[in-house]
Enzyme design. Structure first.
Site, mmCIF file in Angstrom:
data_model
loop_
_atom_site.group_PDB
_atom_site.id
_atom_site.type_symbol
_atom_site.label_atom_id
_atom_site.label_comp_id
_atom_site.label_asym_id
_atom_site.label_seq_id
_atom_site.Cartn_x
_atom_site.Cartn_y
_atom_site.Cartn_z
ATOM 1 N N GLU A 279 0.832 -1.204 0.000
ATOM 2 C CA GLU A 279 0.000 0.000 0.000
ATOM 3 C C GLU A 279 0.871 1.260 0.000
ATOM 4 O O GLU A 279 0.559 2.239 -0.668
ATOM 5 C CB GLU A 279 -0.925 -0.011 1.226
ATOM 6 C CG GLU A 279 -2.195 0.772 1.015
ATOM 7 C CD GLU A 279 -3.291 0.377 2.023
ATOM 8 O OE1 GLU A 279 -4.155 -0.425 1.646
ATOM 9 O OE2 GLU A 279 -3.254 0.848 3.164
ATOM 10 N N GLU A 282 2.062 1.780 -3.371
ATOM 11 C CA GLU A 282 0.955 2.306 -4.183
ATOM 12 C C GLU A 282 0.768 3.809 -3.936
ATOM 13 O O GLU A 282 0.591 4.588 -4.881
ATOM 14 C CB GLU A 282 -0.330 1.549 -3.800
ATOM 15 C CG GLU A 282 -1.496 1.779 -4.740
ATOM 16 C CD GLU A 282 -2.758 1.008 -4.291
ATOM 17 O OE1 GLU A 282 -2.755 0.449 -3.169
ATOM 18 O OE2 GLU A 282 -3.723 0.980 -5.065
ATOM 19 N N CYS A 299 -8.386 -2.326 3.885
ATOM 20 C CA CYS A 299 -8.259 -3.533 4.724
ATOM 21 C C CYS A 299 -9.515 -3.844 5.525
ATOM 22 O O CYS A 299 -9.605 -4.882 6.146
ATOM 23 C CB CYS A 299 -7.050 -3.442 5.640
ATOM 24 S SG CYS A 299 -6.726 -1.802 6.186
ATOM 25 N N SER A 319 -7.505 1.535 -2.404
ATOM 26 C CA SER A 319 -6.260 0.825 -2.674
ATOM 27 C C SER A 319 -6.595 -0.531 -3.281
ATOM 28 O O SER A 319 -7.548 -1.192 -2.869
ATOM 29 C CB SER A 319 -5.495 0.636 -1.362
ATOM 30 O OG SER A 319 -4.553 -0.396 -1.521
ATOM 31 N N LYS A 358 -15.188 -10.093 7.891
ATOM 32 C CA LYS A 358 -14.108 -10.910 7.314
ATOM 33 C C LYS A 358 -14.645 -12.226 6.765
ATOM 34 O O LYS A 358 -14.070 -12.808 5.864
ATOM 35 C CB LYS A 358 -13.030 -11.182 8.366
ATOM 36 C CG LYS A 358 -12.204 -9.957 8.721
ATOM 37 C CD LYS A 358 -11.206 -9.610 7.621
ATOM 38 C CE LYS A 358 -10.558 -8.256 7.882
ATOM 39 N NZ LYS A 358 -9.752 -7.793 6.738
ATOM 40 N N GLU A 361 -15.773 -11.175 3.445
ATOM 41 C CA GLU A 361 -14.628 -10.893 2.577
ATOM 42 C C GLU A 361 -14.030 -12.196 2.043
ATOM 43 O O GLU A 361 -13.749 -12.336 0.848
ATOM 44 C CB GLU A 361 -13.557 -10.119 3.353
ATOM 45 C CG GLU A 361 -12.330 -9.798 2.530
ATOM 46 C CD GLU A 361 -11.283 -9.038 3.332
ATOM 47 O OE1 GLU A 361 -10.968 -7.903 2.969
ATOM 48 O OE2 GLU A 361 -10.793 -9.585 4.341
ATOM 49 N N GLU A 366 -13.833 -13.013 -5.959
ATOM 50 C CA GLU A 366 -12.512 -12.724 -6.547
ATOM 51 C C GLU A 366 -11.348 -13.072 -5.629
ATOM 52 O O GLU A 366 -10.198 -12.952 -6.024
ATOM 53 C CB GLU A 366 -12.446 -11.242 -6.946
ATOM 54 C CG GLU A 366 -12.624 -10.233 -5.829
ATOM 55 C CD GLU A 366 -14.088 -9.888 -5.517
ATOM 56 O OE1 GLU A 366 -14.994 -10.650 -5.926
ATOM 57 O OE2 GLU A 366 -14.316 -8.873 -4.843
ATOM 58 N N CYS A 503 -10.456 -2.402 14.605
ATOM 59 C CA CYS A 503 -10.754 -3.826 14.845
ATOM 60 C C CYS A 503 -10.852 -4.176 16.321
ATOM 61 O O CYS A 503 -11.505 -5.162 16.671
ATOM 62 C CB CYS A 503 -9.695 -4.694 14.202
ATOM 63 S SG CYS A 503 -9.418 -4.256 12.502
#
Ligand code: SF4
Ligand code: SF4
Ligand code: SF4
Ligand code: SF4
Ligand code: FES
Lengths: 574, 401
Positions: A279, A282, A299, A319, A358, A361, A366, A503
């Protein structure tokens, strides 16, 4: 300040104007029971469990939303009040699936405690009203027949998270909390953040239980089962076993995971470091080559879904980095099998996450490389605690042990990912070194720490003013993005965490039963993580030796071809 | 209207105070004082709202005004708008009164065409008032002020926490003057003939006349305009022509479903807010439902409680769950399976609902129960022992018919 004098249960007390009877009573250490009330978030005054008598006033009055006035005489414990409380609790219990023994909220249930404390010994009513069926469409499971209609989830979802996936429907005894057209939550704009679960006083909301899947994998001799634990898990898991909030139980947790039968015990902190490298690269690329700014962190899967639903015009700002959870999975099924000489197809990756999103996710289509899913099962902190108890492991008495190599070493930067502002700080530590070409001493970016809703800072790195912002919860992210849309603000880099606090306060963390301690518990968990950071030998992601080795041996260049294939992803407007 | 426009605002309010006009919706708050308080609030815009959501079984008096004389209401609201400086008003009419909505809408149009509504009313520069009809979706709770306002705002009709009160923070969080159809309709009269004259038609405590809805087992059912001070007996026997088929009056249910039920021995009470209050009742909307001795109190009560069970908005526990449970227990009673424990629970629950419910609906829903138990306890006890003296209830073969 204008002070108001009143009497509660015979004792004089003096409180500022606008104080509620509930707060005033607290000053006298008088506990008035509440159920629907959540200060500042949900104050509907609707459950009526907290009613008290006020001399000269007609009827009883809810202490949670009734303001004090000069000279009033309040009684919180008369036979009228006790009878009313009892009647109200009996009414709630009568229309409730009373199956405590098989309820995920057993022993942590506010209703259970209320009933116990208020002498509910039998339910004098017979029938039940069907309020709808169990919703198991996604990671958030809803049981309307255990719902007490306090509305806390509705308020959290709309006011805090700005999602509004659920609301009240119907009237009278048929009233229920449900989704639009009573469809499965998974088909809605719900971001799976699980904040509703944490705030629910009863077991009407829970996460999808994936422990059976994990047990099955652990018992399968053909599988090589590895586990990763997110940074925020270690400072909260202990609460399930009697440790004070914020206690770092990493060592015991590692031992427990080995006892449960995992072949290797690794750490998401490791892939958090990896995320920072990708990141950070990036960000530098986008700044130096005129790329889309601000760059927004990716994230938090709750945040990603929120953005996909509500801010299509910011999708390109996200990102492209996968989250640490997914990066870990991709590495655990590519680099790790080569190093450990195991068949990648036999590797089964389990994540222990503080987060219910999560689960979603990991299920995203993908999230696989070359036909192998990054992650095979996700359990929450609460589910891990459950497995540890099921296995008869005496957690508190366990010895400490260390994560396995090679995906188990981490820096302080990787650790603070679990806090709001942590990703930002971790990224800045790396970006600053990269841009200046030096190893900077000053690494604590305290401006982005803390539990404020929106935090902003301008950091000067290599003669460049880098403007950053941290949004704490999707509600605040929405405010921030609206400002950017309106041209009232601009930044280079934004961190968003879907859950308020990050979190440490994720939807999968241990339930805080006494909600009045929530802030203190959150603060203790935050401190837990920063303490680990300070105690780490390496505090910058790019100094993590195993990360350095990973790039040298396998990935090559940060942001390069291989890294892209394994560690980056794309998003969909929903 | 013209006279009001020639008066000082406070003088007009003074007339209303002199009139001794109590709100005719049910809560019976002194209208003059309410308007005076609303007038004093220095915040705007202010809204005029009319509660025309008459939804209580046995209450049909507003329907009468709305369909027979809507201009009286419109004029009353416009006078209010003039005094308060309000520019917008809403008449909230239940969806079931679809035909009446049409009548009121066309009355508004006509008033507008004639210059009594709209811009520069009666040529007075800057005196603008727009009046709209809003259709309710058919929820009894929307008769509660704050729920009504929520509903106009497009939300689900559920009450708001008070304070703040409607007069400070009502429609769109702005000061709002909310009255019932009958109340507004008294205003033009009071302004025209003066508060004292209006008051002189009533008693010392209650000014003017009152529309009463007479229904049930009585010969001449209908809406009666009576001066305050006549007794219920006079209303039922003189105006109403007595009980049908020469039967005996068992009890009167006064003030709509949420009102009190009391036996014949008490019908010499005067229709006057004060006298009724002294006797422990309230006039409510002015409904008088006459029940003769062919009816069973338990069976009757069950029907009433089913109405509340259906109409509870569901927001607060005591009303949402309580009404449901009262019906459950009454069901058992009519079937002869209820026990003494059920009866005691029912009494205790009714008390809790009365004292802890969030809004007027839940607080008053148990009133018929509380009063019937008070005056007819014996009949409840008979049901527990498997007997219904009127033979209405099914007692699994044990009925006393
Ligand atoms: S929600 Fe609470 S009271 Fe209800 S079954 Fe679960 S533990 Fe028991
Ligand atoms: S998981 Fe989050 S978004 Fe979904 S219903 Fe709960 S609070 Fe709302
Ligand atoms: S699901 Fe839980 S939080 Fe939501 S209304 Fe029901 S009991 Fe309250
Ligand atoms: S008393 Fe409670 S449930 Fe009943 S209508 Fe009022 S707010 Fe709704
Ligand atoms: S806690 Fe006060 S009404 Fe629910």
């Amino acid at each position: 300040m204008d002070m108001i004098n009143l009497k509660i249960d015979g004792f004089d007390v003096s409180v500022p104007k606008n104080t509620t009877i509930l707060e005033a009573a607290k000053q006298l250490n008088i506990d008035i029971p509440t159920l629907c009330f959540m200060k500042g978030i949900n104050e509907p005054g609707s459950c009526r469990v907290c009613v008290v008598e006020v001399e000269g006033w007609r009827g009883l009055h809810p202490a949670c939303v009734t303001k004090v006035s000069e000279g009033i005489v309040v009684k919180t414990n008369t036979s009228t009040v006790r009878e009313a409380r009892k009647n109200i609790l009996e009414l709630i219990m009568a229309n409730h699936n009373r199956e405590c023994l098989s309820c995920p909220r057993n022993l942590k249930c506010e209703l259970q405690t209320l009933c116990n404390d208020n002498g509910i010994d039998a339910i004098p009513y017979e029938g039940k009203v069907d309020k709808g069926c169990l919703d198991t469409s996604g990671p958030i499971v809803r049981d309307p027949n255990k719902c007490v209609l306090c509305g806390r989830c509705v308020s959290v979802c709309s006011k805090m998270q700005d999602v509004s996936a659920i609301d009240f429907a119907f009237r009278g005894a048929h009233m229920t909390v449900t989704t639009a057209y009573e469809e499965g939550l998974a088909s809605q704009e719900c971001i799976n953040c699980g904040q509703c679960i944490k705030i629910c006083p009863v077991g009407a909301l829970q996460e999808r239980d994936d422990t059976a899947k994990v047990w099955k994998a652990l018992e399968n001799p053909d599988l090589h089962v590895v586990v990763q634990t997110a940074p925020a898990v270690r400072v909260a898991l202990g609460e399930e076993f009697g440790f004070a909030p914020g206690t770092n139980v990493e060592g015991k947790m590692v031992t427990a995971l080995r006892r449960l039968g995992f072949d290797k015990v690794f750490d998401t902190n490791f892939s958090a470091d990896l995320t920072i490298i990708e990141e950070g690269t990036e960000l530098i690329n986008r700044i130096q080559n005129g790329g889309k700014l601000p760059l927004i962190t990716s994230c938090s899967p709750g945040w990603i879904k929120y953005c996909e639903h509500n801010y299509h015009d910011f999708i390109e700002n996200l990102s492209s980095c996968k989250s640490p959870q997914q990066m870990f999975g991709a590495i655990a099924k590519s680099y790790y099998p080569v190093k450990a000489d195991v068949d990648p197809k036999s590797v089964f990756v389990v994540s222990v996450m503080p987060c219910t999103a999560k689960k979603y996710e990991a299920d995203r289509e993908e999230m696989s490389v070359d036909g192998l899913r990054d992650i095979d099962a996700v359990i929450t902190t609460r589910e891990l605690a459950k497995m540890i108890r099921q296995a008869g492991i005496k957690f508190a008495e366990l010895e400490d042990s260390k994560q396995d190599s090679i995906l188990g070493t981490y820096s302080g930067a990787g650790t603070i990912f679990g806090n709001t502002g942590g990703v930002m700080e971790a990224a800045l530590r790396t970006v600053a070194d990269k841009l200046t070409g030096k190893s900077l001493e000053c690494i604590e970016y305290t401006a982005v720490r803390g539990l404020d809703g929106i935090k902003e800072a301008t950091v000067n790195i290599a003669d460049m003013e880098i403007k950053v912002a941290v949004a704490n919860g999707t509600g605040n992210a929405s405010k921030l993005l609206d400002k950017i849309r309106a041209g009232e603000a601009n930044y280079h880099f934004i961190e968003v965490m879907a859950c308020e606090g990050g979190c440490i306060n994720g939807g999968g963390q241990p339930i805080i039963k006494d909600k009045s301690t929530t802030d203190a518990v959150k603060a203790a968990r935050v401190k837990g993580l920063y303490d680990i950071d300070v105690s780490c030998e390496k505090r910058k992601s790019h100094e993590n030796p195993e990360i350095q080795k990973l790039y040298a041996e396998y990935l090559g260049e940060a942001g390069g071809h291989k890294a892209h294939k394994l560690l980056h992803t794309h998003y969909t407007a929903r | 209207m013209k006279k009001a426009m020639s008066m000082e605002h406070l003088d007009a309010i003074e007339e209303i105070k002199k009139a001794n006009l109590f709100g005719r919706g049910g809560a019976a708050y002194p209208t003059g004082i309410k308007w005076e308080q609303a007038y004093a609030i220095q915040k705007g815009p202010k809204y005029m709202v009319c509660n025309a959501d008459e939804g209580e079984p046995g209450t049909f008096k507003d329907k009468h005004i709305l369909s027979e004389d809507p201009f009286e209401l419109i004029e009353g609201m416009t006078i209010g708008a003039y005094i308060m400086g309000a520019k917008e008003g809403y008449i909230y009419i239940r969806g079931e009164y679809a035909a009446i909505q049409k009548i009121v809408k066309s009355a508004i149009e006509n008033a507008k065409k004639a210059g009594y509504l709209g811009k520069n009313i009666l040529g007075r520069e800057g005196f603008d008032f727009e009046l709209k009809v809003v259709s309710g979706a058919g929820a009894y709770v929307c008769g509660e002020n704050t729920a009504l306002v929520e509903s106009i705002e497009g939300k689900t009709g559920r009450p708001r926490q008070k304070p703040p009160y409607i007069k400070n923070c009502g429609l769109y969080q702005m000061p709002t003057i909310l009255n019932n159809v009958e109340t507004y309709s008294c205003i033009p009269w009071i302004i025209k003939d003066g508060g004292e004259k209006f008051s002189s038609m009533g008693t010392e405590f209650s000014g003017g006349t009152k529309l009463m809805c007479l229904s049930g087992n009585v010969n001449n059912r209908g809406v009666y305009e009576i001066p305050f001070g006549i007794t219920l007996r006079e209303l039922i026997y003189n105006l109403g022509g007595g009980i049908k088929d020469g039967r005996k009056l068992k009890f009167v249910h006064l003030g709509g479903s949420s009102g009190s039920c009391f036996p014949e021995s008490m019908i010499d009470t005067k229709i006057c807010y004060y006298d009724l209050k002294k006797a422990g009742f309230s006039l409510g909307s002015g409904a008088v439902l006459v029940v003769d001795d062919t009816h069973c109190v338990v069976d009757y009560l069950k029907t009433v409680m089913e109405f509340f069970e259906e109409e509870s908005c569901g927001k607060c526990t005591p009303c949402r769950e309580g009404n449901h449970r009262l019906v459950e227990i009454l069901d058992k009673m009519t079937e002869g399976t209820a026990t003494m424990d059920d009866f005691n629970k029912m009494k205790s629950l009714a008390q809790t609902m009365k004292t802890t419910s969030f809004c007027g609906l839940g607080q008053s829903a148990p009133m018929p129960l509380i009063t019937l138990v008070k005056y007819f306890e014996e009949e409840f006890l008979e049901h527990i022992n498997g007997k219904c003296r009127t033979g209405v209830c099914s007692m699994s073969g044990k009925a006393g018919k």
